[in-house]
Design a protein around this motif. Structure first.
Motif, PDB file in Angstrom:
ATOM      1  N   LEU A  10       3.819   5.760  -8.059  1.00 47.59           N
ATOM      2  CA  LEU A  10       5.189   5.257  -7.885  1.00 47.59           C
ATOM      3  C   LEU A  10       5.673   4.617  -9.183  1.00 47.59           C
ATOM      4  CD1 LEU A  10       4.619   5.748  -4.883  1.00 47.59           C
ATOM      5  CD2 LEU A  10       5.489   3.459  -4.390  1.00 47.59           C
ATOM      6  N   PHE A  13       8.202  -0.628  -7.927  1.00 45.51           N
ATOM      7  CA  PHE A  13       7.603  -1.187  -6.719  1.00 45.51           C
ATOM      8  C   PHE A  13       8.480  -2.346  -6.250  1.00 45.51           C
ATOM      9  CE2 PHE A  13       3.938  -3.310  -4.447  1.00 45.51           C
ATOM     10  CZ  PHE A  13       3.639  -2.242  -3.627  1.00 45.51           C
ATOM     11  N   GLN A  18       8.142  -0.497  -2.443  1.00 45.02           N
ATOM     12  CA  GLN A  18       7.241  -1.154  -1.477  1.00 45.02           C
ATOM     13  C   GLN A  18       7.404  -0.557  -0.077  1.00 45.02           C
ATOM     14  OE1 GLN A  18       6.718  -5.577  -1.971  1.00 45.02           O
ATOM     15  NE2 GLN A  18       8.302  -5.267  -3.520  1.00 45.02           N
ATOM     16  N   TRP A  21       5.497   2.727  -0.058  1.00 43.85           N
ATOM     17  CA  TRP A  21       4.038   2.464  -0.050  1.00 43.85           C
ATOM     18  C   TRP A  21       3.602   2.002   1.344  1.00 43.85           C
ATOM     19  CZ3 TRP A  21       0.986   2.302  -4.804  1.00 43.85           C
ATOM     20  CH2 TRP A  21      -0.342   1.962  -4.594  1.00 43.85           C
ATOM     21  N   THR A  25       1.277   4.208   3.869  1.00 42.25           N
ATOM     22  CA  THR A  25      -0.020   3.637   4.284  1.00 42.25           C
ATOM     23  C   THR A  25      -0.102   3.586   5.811  1.00 42.25           C
ATOM     24  OG1 THR A  25       0.024   2.287   2.292  1.00 42.25           O
ATOM     25  CG2 THR A  25      -1.560   1.648   3.973  1.00 42.25           C
ATOM     26  N   LEU A  41      -2.354   6.886  -2.430  1.00 45.35           N
ATOM     27  CA  LEU A  41      -1.446   6.125  -3.287  1.00 45.35           C
ATOM     28  C   LEU A  41      -2.251   5.585  -4.463  1.00 45.35           C
ATOM     29  CD1 LEU A  41       0.470   4.479  -0.363  1.00 45.35           C
ATOM     30  CD2 LEU A  41       1.519   5.889  -2.149  1.00 45.35           C
ATOM     31  N   ALA A  44       1.237   2.090  -8.982  1.00 52.83           N
ATOM     32  CA  ALA A  44       2.688   1.833  -9.045  1.00 52.83           C
ATOM     33  C   ALA A  44       2.985   1.051 -10.317  1.00 52.83           C
ATOM     34  CB  ALA A  44       3.135   1.042  -7.821  1.00 52.83           C
ATOM     35  N   LYS A  61      -4.047  -1.516  -8.993  1.00 54.42           N
ATOM     36  CA  LYS A  61      -3.110  -0.413  -8.691  1.00 54.42           C
ATOM     37  C   LYS A  61      -1.732  -0.646  -9.295  1.00 54.42           C
ATOM     38  CE  LYS A  61      -5.382   1.869  -4.996  1.00 54.42           C
ATOM     39  NZ  LYS A  61      -5.262   3.209  -4.479  1.00 54.42           N
TER      40      LYS A  61
END
Ligand code: NAP
Ligand code: HSE
Length: 439
Positions: A10, A13, A18, A21, A25, A41, A44, A61
């Motif tokens: 991504l 974020f 968000q 994500w 998830t 994922l 980001a 991440k």
């Protein structure tokens, strides 16, 4: 667990990143079942690693280096959710050139560089998905490109900006002050990083340009059509609209004349008759009325901004991209098959009726002078409503006109602005007529 994995990165974020994500998830197991592929994922990118975020993910991440994602050969799919033109454009083109599929919510970028990006994606045979760029969670891109492919479109119009609709609705229903409602919209994640995009009509215009390309194969340049926002709308206008059995809405209008193939495009606040679904589409909801030659009219409404609805559209594109990666289908064609058939209409070709609010000195002959000024430009008055503003020794005159063209009304407004006794800049709103057959 599937052996096949698609790695997703991504760029951005924030509100939308968000949301994407979180829902990728939460929906992981279902998507894996649907696709036979696990969506991982991977990373980001952000500007500021120290910023507090609603969604917490492992610190390794997050990166401040977006190129780490674009250059990573393991990442198959990039979601550009950072917004703005640069570096979003460079990152998008680089990802496409490396054969990565790209999903975006960035209407400003497509509006300005869509021709270049669409060409690049077709050349690299990758999926470039942009469902989230227009009308939040409403699947309007897919509807126009796929579901309504049998149609030539006579009229596409509606509310394409959630923030301005939220503001107008709360001003009208609660009499809430503009600044207070804008602050609430910002808190809810509706407002662009540059709020002028929402308030001055540019965000809706970016979306209208995308729809006009999808429907008619024309890239309308900024400056080539009217773009107006909501800053000058007062509660007086909202109430006066009610007396005319209308609601004031910031609408985008894309109307094609099948005889000349001129496409009239415009974004402006307008009085929309209460009989239209769009007039009754309130709050953060967007609504798009599509009239096709085969279909007739259909209206899509839904939440046009905010984290979850936008994530819904992003994920729909992610799923389509995974299907392309899996080899189930080729990427959808992006370049319009009939480019060159339609052209952007000029203001003198666009006709309609107008609502005009003037604040004038309350003195004999003032109304007659206003009427003469309008008549000089060939603008004919349909209705007049006058009320006093005693604290200013002034009067408010609300006029509606018979049909006239955009050029004549704009000349009339220039003349009224310099007419003696006219105190403030006139407020001009269009009166939307779905049955208007503009030349
Ligand atoms: P946002 O909340 O401001 O998030 C933008 C994200 O991008 C932030 O995480 C920011 O990092 C990051 N970013 C910005 N520039 C960057 C750079 N140069 N390098 C690395 N990271 C960068 O914006 P948003 O509301 O999510 O909007 C994102 C896109 O979606 C925009 O194109 C917008 O028009 C579109 N969109 C938004 C909505 C909505 O309702 N919000 C709906 C539809 C479409 P930091 O967090 O560190 O600042
Ligand atoms: N700021 C935009 C709006 C976000 O209010 O509609 C959705 O594109």
């Amino acid at each position: 667990m599937s052996e096949k994995v698609v790695k997703v990165g991504l760029l951005g974020f924030g509100v939308v990143g968000q949301g994407a994500w979180k829902h990728l998830t939460q929906g992981e197991a279902g998507l894996e079942k649907l696709l036979g592929v696990r969506i991982e994922l991977a990373k980001a990118s952000v500007r500021d690693l120290k910023k507090t975020r609603d969604l917490s993910i492992p610190s390794e991440k997050l990166t401040t280096d977006s190129w780490e994602i674009v250059d990573d050969p393991e990442i198959d799919l990039v979601c550009e959710l950072m917004g703005g033109i640069n570096p979003a454009r460079e990152l998008t083109l680089a990802a496409i050139a490396k054969g990565k599929h790209v999903v975006t919510a960035n209407k400003a970028l497509i509006c300005e560089h869509g021709a270049e990006i669409f060409q690049a994606a077709e050349t690299s045979k990758v999926h470039y998905g942009f469902e989230a760029s227009v009308a939040g969670g409403i699947p309007i891109i897919k509807a126009i490109r796929e579901s309504l492919v049998a149609n030539d479109f006579k009229l596409i119009y509606g509310i394409l900006n959630g923030t301005s609709n939220y503001i107008l609705t709360r001003m009208e229903k609660e009499g809430a002050p503009f600044d207070e409602v804008l602050a609430a919209a910002t808190e809810l994640g509706y407002v662009e990083a540059d709020e002028a995009l929402d308030l001055d009509g540019f965000d809706a215009a970016h979306k209208a340009v995308i729809l006009a390309y999808l429907a008619h194969g024309i890239w309308a340049p900024e400056g080539g059509f009217p773009i107006e926002g909501i800053r000058r709308i007062s509660t007086e206008d909202l109430q006066a609209a009610g007396k005319l059995n209308c609601k004031v809405k910031l609408i985008a209008v894309i109307r094609r004349d099948f005889e000349t193939n001129g496409v009239a495009l415009g974004v402006y606040p307008a009085l929309v008759p209460m009989s239209e679904v769009i007039a009754r589409t309130d709050g953060v909801y967007n609504g798009i009325s599509v009239t096709g030659d085969v279909l007739g009219t259909t209206v899509l409404t839904g939440r046009g901004a905010g984290q979850d609805p936008t994530a819904s559209s992003v994920i729909s594109d992610v799923v389509d991209a995974v299907k392309v990666i899996r080899g189930d289908k080729p990427p959808p064609k992006l370049l319009h098959t009939h480019e060159g058939v339609c052209r952007l209409a000029s203001p003198s070709e666009v006709e309609g009726s107008f609502y005009l609010r003037l604040t004038v000195e309350d003195k004999p002959g003032q109304l007659a002078r206003v009427a003469d000024t309008l008549a000089d430009q060939g603008v004919s008055i349909a209705t007049v409503l006058q009320s006093g503003i005693p604290e200013r020794s002034a009067a408010s005159i609300i006029l509606t006109t018979h049909a006239t063209n955009e050029h004549s009304i704009s000349m009339a407004i220039d003349a009224l602005e310099s007419l003696s006794g006219v105190l403030d800049k006139p407020v001009l709103l269009r009166m939307f007529d779905p049955n208007n057959h503009s030349k």
